[in-house]
Scaffold this motif. Structure first.
Motif, PDB file in Angstrom:
ATOM      1  N   LEU A 230      27.738  -2.962 -11.864  1.00 49.86           N
ATOM      2  CA  LEU A 230      26.306  -2.615 -12.469  1.00 49.86           C
ATOM      3  C   LEU A 230      25.372  -3.275 -11.561  1.00 49.86           C
ATOM      4  CD1 LEU A 230      26.552  -2.912 -16.353  1.00 49.86           C
ATOM      5  CD2 LEU A 230      26.316  -0.835 -15.156  1.00 49.86           C
ATOM      6  N   ILE A 231      25.696  -4.382 -10.498  1.00 52.10           N
ATOM      7  CA  ILE A 231      25.040  -4.800  -9.749  1.00 52.10           C
ATOM      8  C   ILE A 231      24.296  -4.008  -8.884  1.00 52.10           C
ATOM      9  CG2 ILE A 231      24.995  -6.477  -7.879  1.00 52.10           C
ATOM     10  CD1 ILE A 231      25.172  -8.180 -10.665  1.00 52.10           C
ATOM     11  N   PRO A 232      24.911  -3.009  -8.281  1.00 49.58           N
ATOM     12  CA  PRO A 232      24.102  -1.981  -7.152  1.00 49.58           C
ATOM     13  C   PRO A 232      22.786  -1.267  -8.092  1.00 49.58           C
ATOM     14  CG  PRO A 232      26.475  -1.930  -7.015  1.00 49.58           C
ATOM     15  CD  PRO A 232      26.315  -2.751  -8.225  1.00 49.58           C
ATOM     16  N   VAL A 233      23.313  -0.907  -9.588  1.00 48.10           N
ATOM     17  CA  VAL A 233      22.134  -0.401 -10.071  1.00 48.10           C
ATOM     18  C   VAL A 233      20.878  -1.297 -10.029  1.00 48.10           C
ATOM     19  CG1 VAL A 233      21.384   0.397 -12.362  1.00 48.10           C
ATOM     20  CG2 VAL A 233      23.546   0.522 -11.647  1.00 48.10           C
ATOM     21  N   ALA A 234      21.105  -2.760 -10.298  1.00 45.50           N
ATOM     22  CA  ALA A 234      20.084  -3.606 -10.363  1.00 45.50           C
ATOM     23  C   ALA A 234      19.317  -3.829  -8.927  1.00 45.50           C
ATOM     24  CB  ALA A 234      20.684  -4.855 -10.680  1.00 45.50           C
ATOM     25  N   MET A 235      20.202  -3.786  -7.835  1.00 46.44           N
ATOM     26  CA  MET A 235      19.648  -3.802  -6.585  1.00 46.44           C
ATOM     27  C   MET A 235      18.788  -2.480  -6.208  1.00 46.44           C
ATOM     28  SD  MET A 235      20.793  -6.688  -5.922  1.00 46.44           S
ATOM     29  CE  MET A 235      20.499  -7.016  -4.037  1.00 46.44           C
ATOM     30  N   ASN A 236      19.093  -1.625  -6.896  1.00 48.96           N
ATOM     31  CA  ASN A 236      18.363  -0.205  -6.499  1.00 48.96           C
ATOM     32  C   ASN A 236      17.034  -0.114  -7.082  1.00 48.96           C
ATOM     33  OD1 ASN A 236      19.892   1.640  -4.518  1.00 48.96           O
ATOM     34  ND2 ASN A 236      21.249   1.833  -5.995  1.00 48.96           N
ATOM     35  N   ASN A 237      17.093  -0.717  -8.392  1.00 49.67           N
ATOM     36  CA  ASN A 237      15.921  -0.937  -9.105  1.00 49.67           C
ATOM     37  C   ASN A 237      15.086  -1.903  -8.581  1.00 49.67           C
ATOM     38  OD1 ASN A 237      15.530   0.550 -11.866  1.00 49.67           O
ATOM     39  ND2 ASN A 237      17.789   0.245 -11.633  1.00 49.67           N
ATOM     40  N   MET A 238      15.521  -3.239  -7.991  1.00 48.86           N
ATOM     41  CA  MET A 238      14.790  -3.852  -7.340  1.00 48.86           C
ATOM     42  C   MET A 238      13.759  -3.486  -6.249  1.00 48.86           C
ATOM     43  SD  MET A 238      17.364  -7.388  -7.410  1.00 48.86           S
ATOM     44  CE  MET A 238      15.964  -8.543  -6.659  1.00 48.86           C
ATOM     45  N   GLY A 239      14.669  -2.575  -5.495  1.00 50.27           N
ATOM     46  CA  GLY A 239      13.759  -1.694  -4.260  1.00 50.27           C
ATOM     47  C   GLY A 239      12.772  -0.735  -4.872  1.00 50.27           C
ATOM     48  N   GLY A 240      12.748  -0.522  -5.945  1.00 48.36           N
ATOM     49  CA  GLY A 240      11.663   0.576  -6.649  1.00 48.36           C
ATOM     50  C   GLY A 240      12.433   1.656  -7.246  1.00 48.36           C
ATOM     51  N   GLY A 241      13.606   1.802  -7.309  1.00 50.47           N
ATOM     52  CA  GLY A 241      14.422   2.790  -7.711  1.00 50.47           C
ATOM     53  C   GLY A 241      15.164   3.865  -6.602  1.00 50.47           C
ATOM     54  N   GLN A 242      16.292   4.078  -6.699  1.00 48.58           N
ATOM     55  CA  GLN A 242      16.946   4.945  -5.720  1.00 48.58           C
ATOM     56  C   GLN A 242      16.202   6.125  -5.503  1.00 48.58           C
ATOM     57  OE1 GLN A 242      20.827   5.791  -6.658  1.00 48.58           O
ATOM     58  NE2 GLN A 242      21.388   5.887  -4.336  1.00 48.58           N
TER      59      GLN A 242
ATOM     60  N   SER B 183      12.962   6.387  -4.365  1.00 49.51           N
ATOM     61  CA  SER B 183      11.677   6.444  -4.578  1.00 49.51           C
ATOM     62  C   SER B 183      10.861   6.236  -3.064  1.00 49.51           C
ATOM     63  CB  SER B 183      11.105   5.257  -5.084  1.00 49.51           C
ATOM     64  OG  SER B 183      11.671   4.045  -4.737  1.00 49.51           O
ATOM     65  N   PRO B 184      10.130   6.995  -2.872  1.00 44.55           N
ATOM     66  CA  PRO B 184       9.320   6.863  -1.480  1.00 44.55           C
ATOM     67  C   PRO B 184       8.959   5.448  -0.938  1.00 44.55           C
ATOM     68  CG  PRO B 184       7.608   7.672  -3.214  1.00 44.55           C
ATOM     69  CD  PRO B 184       9.146   7.502  -3.730  1.00 44.55           C
ATOM     70  N   ASP B 185       8.752   4.579  -1.793  1.00 47.07           N
ATOM     71  CA  ASP B 185       8.325   3.256  -1.318  1.00 47.07           C
ATOM     72  C   ASP B 185       9.469   1.917  -1.571  1.00 47.07           C
ATOM     73  OD1 ASP B 185       8.403   3.169  -4.076  1.00 47.07           O
ATOM     74  OD2 ASP B 185       6.529   1.727  -4.372  1.00 47.07           O
ATOM     75  N   PHE B 186      10.903   2.757  -1.287  1.00 45.42           N
ATOM     76  CA  PHE B 186      11.712   2.063  -1.771  1.00 45.42           C
ATOM     77  C   PHE B 186      12.069   0.738  -0.788  1.00 45.42           C
ATOM     78  CE2 PHE B 186      16.324   0.486  -1.399  1.00 45.42           C
ATOM     79  CZ  PHE B 186      16.877   0.543  -2.435  1.00 45.42           C
ATOM     80  N   GLY B 187      12.318  -0.389  -1.341  1.00 44.93           N
ATOM     81  CA  GLY B 187      12.439  -1.746  -0.404  1.00 44.93           C
ATOM     82  C   GLY B 187      11.030  -2.226   0.192  1.00 44.93           C
ATOM     83  N   SER B 188       9.722  -1.775  -0.421  1.00 40.43           N
ATOM     84  CA  SER B 188       8.631  -2.125   0.035  1.00 40.43           C
ATOM     85  C   SER B 188       8.446  -3.574  -0.477  1.00 40.43           C
ATOM     86  CB  SER B 188       7.517  -1.138  -0.623  1.00 40.43           C
ATOM     87  OG  SER B 188       7.432  -1.507  -1.926  1.00 40.43           O
TER      88      SER B 188
END
Length: 434
Positions: free
Chosen positions: A137-149, A151-156
């Motif tokens: 489940l950790i990758p799910v958390a990391m993707n959300n931290m970036g803004g959601g897999q 998403s146009p502003d992922f990792g902003s």
């Protein structure tokens, strides 16, 4: 001293926020994939939340025949997403609910027999399964931290700032506060993170404005269930996999609460899941399983009360009936949610490691069981296309890291610790050494 109703309700809301995103994601994905209208999708999400509350009540209640009586929260299983989309696009939505209803009846019937398999869940298996659940489940958390897999502003910078600010609030609350404030650190982190996101222009109130104030729950809203054998068999397989996932959660929570789970308790838990799945088919919701994010939240807050989960179930039922209020929980930005998820899912990993502390690590066999099962679970999560070429029926078992890793732990435990030939083969060697 017994906590006040306000404190207990606050802890219950915290559990709702912890599981809400995962709960609504399943109907959103399935509904969009099979071409539902916005009105139908609104109903689907609302009935899903309502039934999560009913399913949780069934499980937390310690009845004579139904309910494991542990503080667990039930939500929609992601294992069912792909099979439901396949059934819906091939045969139609009525066949989805026919298959769900039939699988619920099947679980209800096999509950007492499945519970007798408890001997195949020693600490090396349950600890491995709980660790796998957290790690995958950790990758799910990391993707959300970036803004959601996706998403146009992922990792902003804004998303990363919000995620780590939320995580920092939770950590600081946990470090410098005691008692009630510490136990609701996740809730406060989510609220403060959302307020900061609002001033950054990242909170959209449109879902709240568009949602209705009240809706009526109707059985067979999408029509009378229809039945087709391949769909039924597929959903039965999904239900069996969900029982394995839930078993890991049951043992994790029982370990946290210092309560022994007996064969009879497991049977009651499985019956509750069977009834919940069957009701999901009747009221056009989905199959259910025990949610692990709430296990991490209990470990983080230190509060392991059934009363809190009763409040959680009540809030879910209420939110399912009043979509406008329920929509407020959907405006929490993904990055804020991701910061909280990292702490909660990490605590699930920590709980799994704690359970593995009861395992005899001097036995190389146990080390190999842990190594292969956790490796398989994490590997499938990181490389989900590894088994893409296999038949759909097999991919249900291999396409999900939790399922693949759990089955690996079960099979290897049987191979190393249950089959009698190894003990027999070792005996002459021991005699020769003596």
């Amino acid at each position: 001293m017994k906590p006040s109703a306000f404190k207990t309700a606050s802890l219950g809301i915290q559990h709702v926020l912890a599981m809400y995103a995962g709960a609504v994601l399943v109907p959103l994905i399935v509904g969009a994939a099979i071409g539902m209208t916005p009105e139908q999708l609104t109903y689907l999400v609302s009935i899903d939340i309502f039934m999560c509350g009913i399913a949780t009540l069934l499980q937390v209640w310690r009845g004579k025949w139904v309910g494991i009586g542990l503080p667990v929260v039930l939500g929609c299983t992601f294992t069912a997403v792909s099979p439901m989309i396949a059934i819906g696009t091939t045969h139609g939505i009525n066949y989805i609910y026919g298959a769900i209803t039939a699988s619920g009846i099947f679980v209800l019937l096999i509950a007492p027999f499945f519970s007798r398999l408890v001997r195949f869940f020693p600490p090396v298996v349950t600890g491995s399964v709980v660790t796998i659940i957290g790690v995958t489940l950790i990758p799910v958390a990391m993707n959300n931290m970036g803004g959601g897999q996706g998403s146009p502003d992922f990792g902003s910078t804004e998303n990363i700032t919000l995620a780590f600010t939320t995580l920092a609030i939770i950590i600081l609350m946990y470090r410098f506060f005691d008692g009630f404030a510490r136990s609701i650190s996740v809730l406060l982190g989510l609220l403060i993170g959302t307020v900061i996101a609002f001033f950054m222009g990242k909170v959209d109130f449109a879902p709240v404005m568009d949602a209705s104030w009240f809706h009526v729950i109707q059985p067979f809203y999408f029509g009378v269930p229809a039945f087709e054998w391949s769909g039924i068999l597929t959903m039965i397989l999904v239900a069996m996999v969900s029982l394995v996932e839930s078993t890991g959660v049951y043992f994790a929570v029982s370990d946290m609460c210092d309560e022994e789970v007996t064969e009879h308790d497991l049977a009651k838990g499985y019956r509750a899941e069977g009834i919940a799945i069957m009701l999901g088919g009747i009221f056009n919701a989905f199959p259910y399983t025990a949610f692990s994010q709430n296990v991490g939240l209990m470990q983080l807050s230190g509060v392991k009360s059934r009363t809190v989960i009763f409040y959680t179930a009540g809030f879910l039922i209420f939110l399912g009936l009043v979509p406008k209020i329920g929509a407020f929980t959907t405006i929490i930005p993904s990055s804020v949610l991701g910061g909280a998820m990292l702490a909660m899912f990490g605590m699930v990993v920590a709980q799994g490691i704690k359970m593995l502390g009861n395992v005899d690590m001097g036995k190389q066999e146990n080390l190999l069981i842990i190594a292969c099962s956790v490796g398989m679970g994490l590997g499938v999560t990181v490389v989900p296309d590894l088994f893409a070429g296999l038949p759909d029926g097999v991919k249900i078992l291999t396409g999900n890291g939790i399922v693949a890793g759990s089955l690996t732990a079960l099979v290897l435990n049987v191979l190393f610790n249950e089959i009698g030939w190894k003990r027999t083969a070792d005996a002459p060697a021991k005699e020769k050494m003596s």
